[in-house]
Structures are given as C-alpha cells and as structure tokens.
Design a protein around this motif. Structure first.
Motif, PDB file in Angstrom:
ATOM      1  N   GLU A  69       0.800  -1.216   0.000  1.00 62.25           N
ATOM      2  CA  GLU A  69       0.000   0.000   0.000  1.00 62.25           C
ATOM      3  C   GLU A  69       0.839   1.276   0.000  1.00 62.25           C
ATOM      4  O   GLU A  69       0.321   2.371  -0.261  1.00 62.25           O
ATOM      5  CB  GLU A  69      -0.942   0.021   1.209  1.00 62.25           C
ATOM      6  CG  GLU A  69      -0.227   0.119   2.545  1.00 62.25           C
ATOM      7  CD  GLU A  69      -1.174   0.115   3.728  1.00 62.25           C
ATOM      8  OE1 GLU A  69      -2.387  -0.059   3.521  1.00 62.25           O
ATOM      9  OE2 GLU A  69      -0.692   0.281   4.875  1.00 62.25           O
ATOM     10  N   LEU A  70       2.126   1.166   0.276  1.00 62.59           N
ATOM     11  CA  LEU A  70       2.967   2.375   0.302  1.00 62.59           C
ATOM     12  C   LEU A  70       2.960   3.089  -1.048  1.00 62.59           C
ATOM     13  O   LEU A  70       3.155   4.302  -1.120  1.00 62.59           O
ATOM     14  CB  LEU A  70       4.396   2.030   0.731  1.00 62.59           C
ATOM     15  CG  LEU A  70       5.308   1.241  -0.211  1.00 62.59           C
ATOM     16  CD1 LEU A  70       6.041   2.169  -1.174  1.00 62.59           C
ATOM     17  CD2 LEU A  70       6.320   0.433   0.576  1.00 62.59           C
ATOM     18  N   PHE A  71       2.699   2.343  -2.145  1.00 61.09           N
ATOM     19  CA  PHE A  71       2.668   2.972  -3.464  1.00 61.09           C
ATOM     20  C   PHE A  71       1.491   3.943  -3.604  1.00 61.09           C
ATOM     21  O   PHE A  71       1.522   4.821  -4.473  1.00 61.09           O
ATOM     22  CB  PHE A  71       2.603   1.897  -4.561  1.00 61.09           C
ATOM     23  CG  PHE A  71       3.897   1.174  -4.781  1.00 61.09           C
ATOM     24  CD1 PHE A  71       4.921   1.768  -5.512  1.00 61.09           C
ATOM     25  CD2 PHE A  71       4.111  -0.090  -4.244  1.00 61.09           C
ATOM     26  CE1 PHE A  71       6.127   1.109  -5.731  1.00 61.09           C
ATOM     27  CE2 PHE A  71       5.302  -0.751  -4.455  1.00 61.09           C
ATOM     28  CZ  PHE A  71       6.323  -0.157  -5.189  1.00 61.09           C
ATOM     29  N   ASP A  72       0.481   3.792  -2.768  1.00 65.56           N
ATOM     30  CA  ASP A  72      -0.644   4.739  -2.792  1.00 65.56           C
ATOM     31  C   ASP A  72      -0.255   6.082  -2.176  1.00 65.56           C
ATOM     32  O   ASP A  72      -0.948   7.089  -2.380  1.00 65.56           O
ATOM     33  CB  ASP A  72      -1.844   4.163  -2.037  1.00 65.56           C
ATOM     34  CG  ASP A  72      -2.568   3.092  -2.825  1.00 65.56           C
ATOM     35  OD1 ASP A  72      -2.500   3.126  -4.075  1.00 65.56           O
ATOM     36  OD2 ASP A  72      -3.189   2.211  -2.204  1.00 65.56           O
ATOM     37  N   TYR A  73       0.854   6.111  -1.418  1.00 61.61           N
ATOM     38  CA  TYR A  73       1.239   7.325  -0.712  1.00 61.61           C
ATOM     39  C   TYR A  73       2.490   7.984  -1.307  1.00 61.61           C
ATOM     40  O   TYR A  73       2.916   9.037  -0.827  1.00 61.61           O
ATOM     41  CB  TYR A  73       1.477   7.002   0.769  1.00 61.61           C
ATOM     42  CG  TYR A  73       0.271   6.390   1.428  1.00 61.61           C
ATOM     43  CD1 TYR A  73      -0.814   7.163   1.831  1.00 61.61           C
ATOM     44  CD2 TYR A  73       0.180   5.005   1.613  1.00 61.61           C
ATOM     45  CE1 TYR A  73      -1.935   6.594   2.409  1.00 61.61           C
ATOM     46  CE2 TYR A  73      -0.933   4.431   2.198  1.00 61.61           C
ATOM     47  CZ  TYR A  73      -1.987   5.234   2.596  1.00 61.61           C
ATOM     48  OH  TYR A  73      -3.103   4.656   3.170  1.00 61.61           O
ATOM     49  N   LEU A  74       3.069   7.364  -2.314  1.00 64.48           N
ATOM     50  CA  LEU A  74       4.235   7.958  -2.957  1.00 64.48           C
ATOM     51  C   LEU A  74       3.791   8.941  -4.025  1.00 64.48           C
ATOM     52  O   LEU A  74       2.916   8.635  -4.844  1.00 64.48           O
ATOM     53  CB  LEU A  74       5.105   6.869  -3.586  1.00 64.48           C
ATOM     54  CG  LEU A  74       5.747   5.863  -2.626  1.00 64.48           C
ATOM     55  CD1 LEU A  74       6.522   4.815  -3.410  1.00 64.48           C
ATOM     56  CD2 LEU A  74       6.667   6.572  -1.643  1.00 64.48           C
ATOM     57  N   ARG A  75       4.359  10.117  -4.016  1.00 60.94           N
ATOM     58  CA  ARG A  75       4.010  11.117  -5.026  1.00 60.94           C
ATOM     59  C   ARG A  75       4.364  10.613  -6.425  1.00 60.94           C
ATOM     60  O   ARG A  75       3.603  10.814  -7.373  1.00 60.94           O
ATOM     61  CB  ARG A  75       4.734  12.428  -4.726  1.00 60.94           C
ATOM     62  CG  ARG A  75       4.417  13.537  -5.704  1.00 60.94           C
ATOM     63  CD  ARG A  75       4.994  14.854  -5.222  1.00 60.94           C
ATOM     64  NE  ARG A  75       4.379  15.257  -3.949  1.00 60.94           N
ATOM     65  CZ  ARG A  75       4.727  16.371  -3.279  1.00 60.94           C
ATOM     66  NH1 ARG A  75       5.679  17.166  -3.763  1.00 60.94           N
ATOM     67  NH2 ARG A  75       4.150  16.669  -2.138  1.00 60.94           N
ATOM     68  N   ASP A  76       5.491   9.939  -6.543  1.00 64.02           N
ATOM     69  CA  ASP A  76       5.891   9.353  -7.817  1.00 64.02           C
ATOM     70  C   ASP A  76       6.474   7.966  -7.530  1.00 64.02           C
ATOM     71  O   ASP A  76       7.631   7.833  -7.141  1.00 64.02           O
ATOM     72  CB  ASP A  76       6.942  10.224  -8.518  1.00 64.02           C
ATOM     73  CG  ASP A  76       7.227   9.750  -9.940  1.00 64.02           C
ATOM     74  OD1 ASP A  76       6.794   8.634 -10.286  1.00 64.02           O
ATOM     75  OD2 ASP A  76       7.882  10.494 -10.694  1.00 64.02           O
ATOM     76  N   PRO A  77       5.648   6.904  -7.696  1.00 62.76           N
ATOM     77  CA  PRO A  77       6.121   5.548  -7.384  1.00 62.76           C
ATOM     78  C   PRO A  77       7.370   5.143  -8.157  1.00 62.76           C
ATOM     79  O   PRO A  77       8.141   4.297  -7.692  1.00 62.76           O
ATOM     80  CB  PRO A  77       4.922   4.675  -7.768  1.00 62.76           C
ATOM     81  CG  PRO A  77       3.750   5.592  -7.707  1.00 62.76           C
ATOM     82  CD  PRO A  77       4.263   6.934  -8.125  1.00 62.76           C
ATOM     83  N   ASP A  78       7.613   5.757  -9.308  1.00 62.48           N
ATOM     84  CA  ASP A  78       8.777   5.383 -10.099  1.00 62.48           C
ATOM     85  C   ASP A  78      10.084   5.794  -9.437  1.00 62.48           C
ATOM     86  O   ASP A  78      11.159   5.311  -9.821  1.00 62.48           O
ATOM     87  CB  ASP A  78       8.697   6.005 -11.492  1.00 62.48           C
ATOM     88  CG  ASP A  78       7.559   5.419 -12.319  1.00 62.48           C
ATOM     89  OD1 ASP A  78       7.179   4.250 -12.044  1.00 62.48           O
ATOM     90  OD2 ASP A  78       7.046   6.115 -13.206  1.00 62.48           O
ATOM     91  N   TYR A  79      10.006   6.706  -8.454  1.00 64.97           N
ATOM     92  CA  TYR A  79      11.210   7.128  -7.767  1.00 64.97           C
ATOM     93  C   TYR A  79      11.646   6.135  -6.695  1.00 64.97           C
ATOM     94  O   TYR A  79      12.741   6.259  -6.128  1.00 64.97           O
ATOM     95  CB  TYR A  79      11.017   8.510  -7.133  1.00 64.97           C
ATOM     96  CG  TYR A  79      11.060   9.639  -8.140  1.00 64.97           C
ATOM     97  CD1 TYR A  79      11.806   9.508  -9.306  1.00 64.97           C
ATOM     98  CD2 TYR A  79      10.379  10.827  -7.919  1.00 64.97           C
ATOM     99  CE1 TYR A  79      11.854  10.537 -10.239  1.00 64.97           C
ATOM    100  CE2 TYR A  79      10.418  11.862  -8.850  1.00 64.97           C
ATOM    101  CZ  TYR A  79      11.156  11.711 -10.010  1.00 64.97           C
ATOM    102  OH  TYR A  79      11.205  12.736 -10.936  1.00 64.97           O
TER     103      TYR A  79
END
Length: 293
Positions: free
Chosen positions: A246-256
C-alpha cells in the motif's frame, strides 16, 4: 375321495378367535388318511359358514393365500472391470498465458527452497524503508502466491494469450504452492468475479485456495501481512503497484522508489485482472482430438 388342490385360508380374529388370527392347516390329497381328510373338510365347511354369517366388512378381512412358486435365482452376471485411464496433466509448454512468468518464477523459488536455499518473500515488512527495503522472513513456512482481485486501470489482456489459466494454477498447487486471493471487497461484492473464476471444466479458483477478502476494520495490506506471517509468499500478481504494498498509494511518484524495482518480475508481477483473464481463457485440453472409439 381325491382332492386336486390345496386349500389355505387365513381368517381374522373376528372370524375365529377374537384378536388372534388362525391359520387353517394345509391338506395335501393322497398324503394323509381319510379320517384326517374328513376332519379337514369339516373345519373348512365350518369356516366357510362362519364367513358367510359375517357382515360384508369383516368378510373382506379374510385373505386367501395361494401357494408361492419359487423362481430360480438367475446366475449373477460377470463383473467387467473397466480400466481407469488417469488424466494426463497439461504441460507448461501447452500453456500460453500472461500468468506463466509468475508461475515459472514461483516454481523456481519453490525448488530452491526444497534444495535448502534461502529465498526472499514478495511481502515487505511493516514500516519499510525505501532506502533499505526488507521483506518478511520466509523461514520454513509453506510456499504460496497471492493474486489480487481488485480491478484498476492497468495491464490489459492481449488477444491470444489466455490459454490454461486453471491448469497453470493447478500445476502450482500440485507442486506444493498455496494459492491465495486477496481483495478489498466482500464475497457478495465479488460474486460475479468468483463465478468466472470457479466456473468451467477446470476452474482457476478451487476449494483449497485461501480467500483474503474484506474484513471490517482490516486493511488489505494487513491481510497480506497476516498471510505472510504463516506462508512464504513467493510472488504477488496485481494490475497496479499498490497491489504489492500500500505504500505505493502514498508515494508522489512511485517510479522514484528505485530500490523497490528489485522486486519487479522477481516477486511482483503486473498482470491483467484475473476475472477478465478467466473469462477469456480456454483449456488446452479443449483443442485435443478425442480418438476414443
């Protein structure tokens, strides 16, 4: 005097002795003396007279029993043993499916575990660090995979690549890998998708699979952690990155989150929505020619 038949009468209690039924003897002509025959005739006439004196309802209670002819028992037919030919398993070479790379990876990891090697779980620990991400320890837990059942705009199913979904997952089960399905929806909300997954001659979802569906007050991520506490999750299939954590829901840019790229195609597999895959999948066996005479 010769008698050509045997007379047998059963009379009710009202006819002879009140409550107990009486059975008149069977008289065989030529087999007994004249005195016995006369006595039997007298008893028969007395019974017939008593029967004539009874009301209609009571006369109907008298039953005449005819001798039963024995029918010879036919000889038993020989039992023909039909040889049971076991179903031939479908080889991975017969399967052309988007979930095949995930299955191959999980099988390879399971083989490494059997050989005594340590493998990495596909589930990250709680409060994971993006600088040094760690996975849940596998230990000696049973091997498993997780398939996410929540659809999101993501990977679409291409034409001609959905052959043998059920057979592929059964191949994993046969090799000791548990299949777990996870969703943020309840069973009722998943009814249509479950029907697709459980239908057909070779269903993708079977009774021994584990269902990690919606539970009040429990996030989907928490259900993944709970499952990883009892199983070594070798791979996760989802159609977006937050299906892995679920952390990917809170990353501004998951690609980073470059360090997490190490899990891409090595534990995390972006794959089409499983219900859509099941709807478009056919079995390799369906194309086989039946040569049974």
């Amino acid at each position: 005097m010769r008698f050509g038949a045997v007379v047998l009468l059963i009379v009710s209690a009202a006819l002879l002795q009140g409550c107990a039924a009486a059975l008149l003897p069977v008289v065989a002509a030529g087999a007994i003396g004249k005195t016995q025959v006369d006595a039997a005739q007298a008893r028969t006439r007395a019974a017939e007279q008593q029967l004539a004196d009874l009301p209609q309802a009571q006369r109907e209670a008298v039953v005449t029993v005819a001798p039963v002819e024995e029918t010879p028992t036919p000889a038993a037919e020989p039992v023909v043993q039909t040889a049971q030919i076991p179903a031939q398993p479908v080889a991975l070479a017969d399967i052309n499916h988007p979930y095949l790379p995930m299955a191959r990876y999980a099988l390879a990891q399971a083989e490494r575990r059997q050989a005594g090697a340590s493998v990495r779980s596909a589930v990250l620990v709680e409060k994971v660090s993006l600088i040094e991400p760690r996975a849940v320890d596998c230990g000696d837990k049973p091997s498993a995979i997780i398939i996410d059942m929540d659809e999101a705009p993501g990977v679409e199913l291409s034409d001609g690549e959905a052959i043998g979904f059920g057979e592929l997952l059964q191949y994993l089960r046969d090799n000791g890998i548990v299949i777990a399905w996870v969703s943020g929806r309840s069973t009722g909300e998943l009814a249509e998708d479950l029907a697709l997954l459980q239908g057909g001659d070779f269903p993708a979802m079977q009774a021994d699979d584990i269902q990690l569906f919606a539970w009040p007050g429990l996030r989907k991520q928490e259900r993944r952690w709970n499952f990883a506490a009892t199983h070594c999750v070798l791979a996760i299939a989802g159609d977006r990155k937050s299906d892995f954590d679920e952390l990917f829901d809170y990353l501004r840019d998951p690609d980073y989150a470059i360090r997490l790229d190490a899990w891409t195609d090595r534990g995390w597999f972006l794959l089409p929505y499983p219900a859509a895959v099941a709807a478009a999948t056919h079995s390799p066996k369906a194309t086989e020619v039946d040569n049974t005479p």
